[in-house]
Design a protein around this motif. Structure first.
Motif, PDB file in Angstrom:
ATOM      1  N   VAL A  25       0.851  -1.195   0.000  1.00 29.39           N
ATOM      2  CA  VAL A  25       0.000   0.000   0.000  1.00 29.39           C
ATOM      3  C   VAL A  25       0.886   1.244   0.000  1.00 29.39           C
ATOM      4  CG1 VAL A  25      -1.863   1.230   1.195  1.00 29.39           C
ATOM      5  CG2 VAL A  25      -1.776  -1.267   1.277  1.00 29.39           C
ATOM      6  N   PRO A  26       1.125   1.858  -1.172  1.00 31.95           N
ATOM      7  CA  PRO A  26       2.039   3.001  -1.239  1.00 31.95           C
ATOM      8  C   PRO A  26       1.660   4.137  -0.282  1.00 31.95           C
ATOM      9  CG  PRO A  26       1.494   2.242  -3.450  1.00 31.95           C
ATOM     10  CD  PRO A  26       0.609   1.481  -2.494  1.00 31.95           C
ATOM     11  N   TYR A  27       0.370   4.410  -0.124  1.00 35.49           N
ATOM     12  CA  TYR A  27      -0.057   5.543   0.707  1.00 35.49           C
ATOM     13  C   TYR A  27       0.312   5.338   2.177  1.00 35.49           C
ATOM     14  CZ  TYR A  27      -3.046   9.396   2.342  1.00 35.49           C
ATOM     15  OH  TYR A  27      -3.518  10.559   2.911  1.00 35.49           O
ATOM     16  N   PHE A  30       3.840   6.367   2.326  1.00 35.16           N
ATOM     17  CA  PHE A  30       3.941   7.828   2.208  1.00 35.16           C
ATOM     18  C   PHE A  30       3.716   8.498   3.561  1.00 35.16           C
ATOM     19  CE2 PHE A  30       1.569  11.855   1.542  1.00 35.16           C
ATOM     20  CZ  PHE A  30       2.568  12.604   0.926  1.00 35.16           C
ATOM     21  N   LEU A  31       2.755   7.966   4.335  1.00 34.25           N
ATOM     22  CA  LEU A  31       2.475   8.538   5.659  1.00 34.25           C
ATOM     23  C   LEU A  31       3.472   8.048   6.711  1.00 34.25           C
ATOM     24  CD1 LEU A  31      -1.419   8.161   5.656  1.00 34.25           C
ATOM     25  CD2 LEU A  31      -0.151  10.292   5.448  1.00 34.25           C
ATOM     26  N   LYS A  51       5.601  16.900   8.053  1.00 32.52           N
ATOM     27  CA  LYS A  51       4.662  17.058   6.930  1.00 32.52           C
ATOM     28  C   LYS A  51       3.232  16.669   7.296  1.00 32.52           C
ATOM     29  CE  LYS A  51       4.931  12.557   4.677  1.00 32.52           C
ATOM     30  NZ  LYS A  51       5.546  11.724   3.689  1.00 32.52           N
ATOM     31  N   ILE A  53       1.496  17.829   9.730  1.00 37.41           N
ATOM     32  CA  ILE A  53       0.828  18.921  10.451  1.00 37.41           C
ATOM     33  C   ILE A  53      -0.244  19.586   9.595  1.00 37.41           C
ATOM     34  CG2 ILE A  53       1.258  21.284  11.322  1.00 37.41           C
ATOM     35  CD1 ILE A  53       2.028  19.118  13.317  1.00 37.41           C
ATOM     36  N   HIS A  62      -2.904  17.155  10.876  1.00 34.84           N
ATOM     37  CA  HIS A  62      -3.984  17.446   9.932  1.00 34.84           C
ATOM     38  C   HIS A  62      -5.107  16.411  10.117  1.00 34.84           C
ATOM     39  CE1 HIS A  62      -6.122  18.032   6.166  1.00 34.84           C
ATOM     40  NE2 HIS A  62      -5.382  19.092   5.911  1.00 34.84           N
ATOM     41  N   GLY A  64      -6.966  15.223   7.976  1.00 38.30           N
ATOM     42  CA  GLY A  64      -6.866  14.251   6.887  1.00 38.30           C
ATOM     43  C   GLY A  64      -5.831  13.178   7.164  1.00 38.30           C
ATOM     44  N   VAL A  65      -4.790  13.543   7.904  1.00 37.19           N
ATOM     45  CA  VAL A  65      -3.775  12.556   8.313  1.00 37.19           C
ATOM     46  C   VAL A  65      -4.410  11.561   9.272  1.00 37.19           C
ATOM     47  CG1 VAL A  65      -1.674  12.250   9.702  1.00 37.19           C
ATOM     48  CG2 VAL A  65      -1.793  14.084   7.996  1.00 37.19           C
ATOM     49  N   ALA A  67      -7.660  10.844   9.613  1.00 42.64           N
ATOM     50  CA  ALA A  67      -8.617  10.016   8.871  1.00 42.64           C
ATOM     51  C   ALA A  67      -7.887   8.937   8.072  1.00 42.64           C
ATOM     52  CB  ALA A  67      -9.452  10.895   7.941  1.00 42.64           C
ATOM     53  N   SER A  68      -6.796   9.333   7.434  1.00 37.29           N
ATOM     54  CA  SER A  68      -6.024   8.390   6.617  1.00 37.29           C
ATOM     55  C   SER A  68      -5.424   7.282   7.476  1.00 37.29           C
ATOM     56  CB  SER A  68      -4.894   9.123   5.885  1.00 37.29           C
ATOM     57  OG  SER A  68      -5.407  10.102   5.016  1.00 37.29           O
ATOM     58  N   VAL A  72      -6.307   3.385   6.982  1.00 34.93           N
ATOM     59  CA  VAL A  72      -5.256   2.399   6.693  1.00 34.93           C
ATOM     60  C   VAL A  72      -5.289   1.296   7.760  1.00 34.93           C
ATOM     61  CG1 VAL A  72      -2.742   2.026   6.661  1.00 34.93           C
ATOM     62  CG2 VAL A  72      -3.735   3.962   5.407  1.00 34.93           C
TER      63      VAL A  72
ATOM     64  N   ARG B  40       2.416   7.803  -5.134  1.00 31.38           N
ATOM     65  CA  ARG B  40       2.661   7.666  -3.691  1.00 31.38           C
ATOM     66  C   ARG B  40       1.353   7.628  -2.894  1.00 31.38           C
ATOM     67  NH1 ARG B  40       5.776  12.827  -2.343  1.00 31.38           N
ATOM     68  NH2 ARG B  40       4.254  13.559  -3.860  1.00 31.38           N
ATOM     69  N   VAL B  42      -1.410   6.000  -3.803  1.00 32.30           N
ATOM     70  CA  VAL B  42      -2.227   4.846  -4.205  1.00 32.30           C
ATOM     71  C   VAL B  42      -2.543   3.956  -3.001  1.00 32.30           C
ATOM     72  CG1 VAL B  42      -2.115   2.670  -5.505  1.00 32.30           C
ATOM     73  CG2 VAL B  42      -1.513   4.840  -6.618  1.00 32.30           C
ATOM     74  N   GLY B  43      -3.780   3.459  -2.953  1.00 30.80           N
ATOM     75  CA  GLY B  43      -4.201   2.588  -1.863  1.00 30.80           C
ATOM     76  C   GLY B  43      -4.202   1.123  -2.251  1.00 30.80           C
ATOM     77  N   HIS B  51      -5.814   6.077  -2.485  1.00 33.58           N
ATOM     78  CA  HIS B  51      -6.344   5.619  -1.196  1.00 33.58           C
ATOM     79  C   HIS B  51      -7.487   6.521  -0.720  1.00 33.58           C
ATOM     80  CE1 HIS B  51      -6.478   4.356   3.012  1.00 33.58           C
ATOM     81  NE2 HIS B  51      -5.762   3.306   2.647  1.00 33.58           N
ATOM     82  N   GLY B  53      -8.120   7.431   2.156  1.00 35.83           N
ATOM     83  CA  GLY B  53      -7.620   8.388   3.135  1.00 35.83           C
ATOM     84  C   GLY B  53      -7.146   9.685   2.496  1.00 35.83           C
ATOM     85  N   ALA B  57      -8.584  13.366   3.166  1.00 32.43           N
ATOM     86  CA  ALA B  57      -7.753  14.530   3.495  1.00 32.43           C
ATOM     87  C   ALA B  57      -8.135  15.720   2.615  1.00 32.43           C
ATOM     88  CB  ALA B  57      -6.277  14.182   3.323  1.00 32.43           C
TER      89      ALA B  57
END
Lengths: 167, 139
Positions: A25-27, A30-31, A51, A53, A62, A64-65, A67-68, A72, B40, B42-43, B51, B53, B57
């Motif tokens: 899962v790339p995302y 990323f996080l 990043k 924040i 954030h 959105g962070v 929620a993400s 995940v 980067r 992608v979910g 994704h 998420g 955001a």
């Protein structure tokens, strides 16, 4: 009666399967989200990074962070629960997972409850599959930072399960 | 505390910058913010779909921007946000969110939002949320 599987072999198999699932899962990468495992119990960890924040004045993570992170955590937990029996029975071999990744559940809806400001430090989350049928699943996630009992966010999501070959 | 214009509001959010968000329009309790497809974000690697998420955001940022552009708004924070995912966003296409702050009380702002890719007739996701609403002092 056959001898139990050596403990290192069990750990290797489970850790490799989890790593393969998360790395796909790339995302999540990323996080910077990583997963810790005790038996079948997973804890998602979100190491602090500048990043992430959203409000630089407070500063706060954030929304959105958050929620993400929760989404995940929910999807990995649900996928992990879905694969566990196959993995433990030997029907799913972790060495073969990377080349033939399992299909992931699809989010139908996701509701995030922001309970407290996300502080500029590491966060943790644990998801619980409350119901998982052949087609639909309901998952609840709780996230905290310093104190397990003081949640800074929670979420509930519904997911469409992938159709598995063995039904 | 210094006042922040909506344009500065999005520019000043490190995570909005990290996702490459662009403020397309804002004013009167409405905002439009978009982000480009990026490998980067992608979910599901099997499909290349962004994704959920990352879409959350975008919706959250757009909802917050809509509240900040409502007359009299000083600061805001998300209380809750529900996202319904109608379909997978097409890989490679830009995602645009539109949010509307359709009602405010003394302390709460209510927001609805939609997100779409380059097919603007078929939403990728819709959202509803409640945000805190702190007013400028009317002296």
């Amino acid at each position: 009666m056959s001898r139990p599987e050596p403990v290192q072999q069990v750990k290797h198999r489970r850790d490799l399967a989890l790593k393969t699932l998360v790395d796909a899962v790339p995302y999540a990468g990323f996080l910077g989200i990583v997963f810790e495992r005790h038996g079948d119990e997973l804890t998602a960890v979100l190491p602090y990074d500048d990043k992430l924040i959203g409000n630089p004045v407070l500063p706060a993570l954030h929304g959105g962070v958050i929620a993400s992170f929760l989404e995940v955590a929910a999807i990995i937990e649900l996928s992990w629960a879905m694969l566990w029996d196959e993995l433990e029975s030997g029907r799913l071999r972790p060495e073969e997972m990377a080349a033939n990744l399992p299909r992931l559940p699809k989010t139908i809806d996701f509701t995030v409850d922001y309970l407290r400001t996300g502080l500029p430090r590491d966060g943790y989350a644990r998801a619980r599959v409350n119901r998982s049928g052949r087609r639909y699943a309901s998952v609840h996630v709780e996230a905290w930072q310093d104190n397990r009992a003081r949640l800074f966010a929670q979420a509930t999501g519904h997911f469409l399960m992938p159709q598995r070959a063995d039904g | 505390m210094t006042e922040t214009s909506p344009q500065e509001f999005i520019n000043a959010l490190p995570f909005a910058r990290a996702l490459g968000m662009r403020l397309d329009s804002i004013g009167g309790g409405r905002a439009e913010i978009s982000m480009a497809w990026d490998a980067r974000f992608v979910g599901d690697p099997a499909t290349g779909v962004i994704h959920g998420g990352a879409v959350s955001a975008l919706m959250d940022t757009c909802g917050g921007a809509a509240v900040m552009s409502y007359p009299g708004a000083l600061t805001t924070a998300t209380i809750d946000l529900r996202i319904d995912y109608m379909r997978a966003a097409t890989p490679g296409q830009r995602i645009t969110a539109r949010a509307e702050c359709y009602h405010v009380t003394r302390r709460v702002a209510f927001v609805r939002a939609t997100a779409h890719d380059e097919d603007s007739d078929n939403p990728v996701a819709t959202a509803t949320g409640a945000f805190t609403f702190d007013r400028k002092e009317s002296t």
